[in-house]
Write an enzyme that holds these catalytic residues in place. Structure first.
Site, PDB file in Angstrom:
ATOM      1  N   CYS A 115       0.819  -1.223   0.000  1.00 61.04           N
ATOM      2  CA  CYS A 115       0.000   0.000   0.000  1.00 61.04           C
ATOM      3  C   CYS A 115       0.845   1.263   0.000  1.00 61.04           C
ATOM      4  O   CYS A 115       0.351   2.348  -0.253  1.00 61.04           O
ATOM      5  CB  CYS A 115      -0.926   0.004   1.213  1.00 61.04           C
ATOM      6  SG  CYS A 115      -1.926  -1.469   1.304  1.00 61.04           S
ATOM      7  N   HIS A 255      -3.512   6.908   2.712  1.00 65.81           N
ATOM      8  CA  HIS A 255      -3.870   5.604   2.128  1.00 65.81           C
ATOM      9  C   HIS A 255      -5.241   5.214   2.669  1.00 65.81           C
ATOM     10  O   HIS A 255      -5.507   5.330   3.870  1.00 65.81           O
ATOM     11  CB  HIS A 255      -2.808   4.574   2.505  1.00 65.81           C
ATOM     12  CG  HIS A 255      -3.231   3.167   2.194  1.00 65.81           C
ATOM     13  ND1 HIS A 255      -3.752   2.820   0.975  1.00 65.81           N
ATOM     14  CD2 HIS A 255      -3.234   2.039   2.951  1.00 65.81           C
ATOM     15  CE1 HIS A 255      -4.050   1.526   0.985  1.00 65.81           C
ATOM     16  NE2 HIS A 255      -3.741   1.037   2.180  1.00 65.81           N
ATOM     17  N   ASN A 285      -9.937  -0.924   0.267  1.00 66.76           N
ATOM     18  CA  ASN A 285      -8.488  -0.735   0.236  1.00 66.76           C
ATOM     19  C   ASN A 285      -7.962  -1.199  -1.128  1.00 66.76           C
ATOM     20  O   ASN A 285      -8.006  -2.384  -1.425  1.00 66.76           O
ATOM     21  CB  ASN A 285      -7.873  -1.550   1.381  1.00 66.76           C
ATOM     22  CG  ASN A 285      -6.354  -1.470   1.415  1.00 66.76           C
ATOM     23  OD1 ASN A 285      -5.727  -0.930   0.509  1.00 66.76           O
ATOM     24  ND2 ASN A 285      -5.772  -2.019   2.462  1.00 66.76           N
TER      25      ASN A 285
END
Ligand code: ACO
Length: 328
Positions: A115, A255, A285
């Protein structure tokens, strides 16, 4: 004279058409819309079509970013793809994207920082542009995380989504550009978040498949703890590096893993939620795609304007984390 900073010349994103809602998931695993929203903030996520791989999503986002920059394929001299869900173990997904976009003057390679991949890419691009080695870098975060999920495991399958986001970077000719950037890793915690099978440690076999070793595995609670601690600390560090104050920050684009993590980071930094861009509610996500996807949406919605100071911060598998402060 201060060395040239890298600045964003263009931006773009792409999400697959299919949307999977929490209500759809309620029919697949023992979960509820209420649980997912309360623990993560996520309501729906986009899922790639059967014939779409990471390079296909990345290609669409990359094309949009080049167009937004007012450039052509020939202008790009470097392509970096951030992905942990590449099309194949090799070659690099960036090579497929290079072919799709006809970037005949570009070198192409991947970075795997989960990520944090997009912020690793920004950090690298800043150095490469400052050194004068490259002038037009296309950086894409693209993931098809849905292919790594065990759709019977409610602890992971509700969290992730598929998307891509891209930026074109070039030398800054004004006050805009990357003001400060830091990246960090802690490999001793690699097994908090990983896919154990399919690599050279546990090559794909009947055994690895029977044991489900090709699936995304995560220790959610531990990941949560490290994410909150490290993201807040590194965000404060880049702010200090830049010499700017918190009040100078117009927008935090973190994020998008979990709304609780985002809220916690904003609190730790002392930023009100009106200054925080979130879209995890609609995408889940999307790993390395999440920040460029959020930036693209924020600009479309008038939340990101020329001259704004944007703080980005991320956390992912590795463990890795990073932060970048830039003037848009
Ligand atoms: N629906 C209903 N119940 C569930 C679900 C679900 N989808 N998932 C887990 N539960 C249950 C568990 O079984 C457990 O039940 P029990 O108490 O009877 O044992 C209970 O809910 C609590 O489970 P926890 O895992 O302790 O829940 P937690 O509050 O920690 O939330 C979550 C889980 C959302 C995963 C959280 O830990 C988290 O967000 N962690 C961080 C994850 C992350 O940000 N990862 C980012 C990196 S991803 C990357 O790099 C690609």
């Amino acid at each position: 004279m201060e060395a040239t900073r890298a600045r964003v010349l263009g931006i773009g994103a792409y999400s697959p058409e299919k949307v999977l809602t929490n209500q759809d998931l309620e029919k697949m695993v023992d979960t509820s819309d209420e649980w997912i929203v309360e623990r993560t903030g996520i309501s729906e996520r986009h899922i790639a079509a059967d014939d779409e791989a990471s390079s296909d999503l990345a290609t669409q986002a990359g094309r949009r970013a080049i167009q937004d920059a007012g450039l052509t394929a020939e202008d790009i001299d470097l392509l970096i793809c951030a992905s942990v869900t590449g099309d194949m173990p090799f070659p690099a997904t960036a090579c497929f994207v290079q072919a799709n976009l006809g970037l005949k003057n570009a070198a192409a390679f991947d970075i795997a920082a989960g990520c944090t991949g997009f912020l690793y890419g920004l950090n690298l691009a800043q150095g490469l542009i400052r050194s004068g080695a490259y002038k037009r870098i296309l950086l894409i975060g693209g993931e098809v995380l849905s292919r790594t999920l065990d759709w019977t495991d409610r602890a992971t399958c509700v969290l992730l989504g598929d998307s891509a986001g891209a930026v074109v970077l070039g030398p800054a000719e004004d006050e805009s550009g990357i003001l400060a950037t830091r990246i960090a890793s802690d490999g001793t915690k690699a097994e908090l978040l990983y896919i154990p099978g399919g690599g050279s440690r546990n090559p794909a076999s009947h055994h690895t498949v029977d044991e489900g070793m090709h699936y995304f595995k995560m220790n959610g609670r531990e990941t949560f703890k490290h994410a909150t601690r490290n993201m807040a600390a590194i965000a404060k560090q880049v702010l200090a590096d830049s010499g700017l104050e918190l009040d100078d920050v117009n927008l935090l684009v973190p994020h998008q893993a979990n709304l609780r993590i985002i809220t916690y980071i904003a609190e730790q930094l002392g930023l009100p939620m009106e200054k925080v861009y979130t879209n995890v509610q609609r995408y889940g996500n999307t790993s390395s795609a999440s920040i460029p996807l959020a930036l693209t949406e924020a600009r479309e919605r008038g939340k990101l304007k020329k001259g704004d100071v944007v703080l980005m911060v991320a956390f992912g598998t590795g463990l890795t984390w990073g932060a970048t402060l830039l003037r848009w």
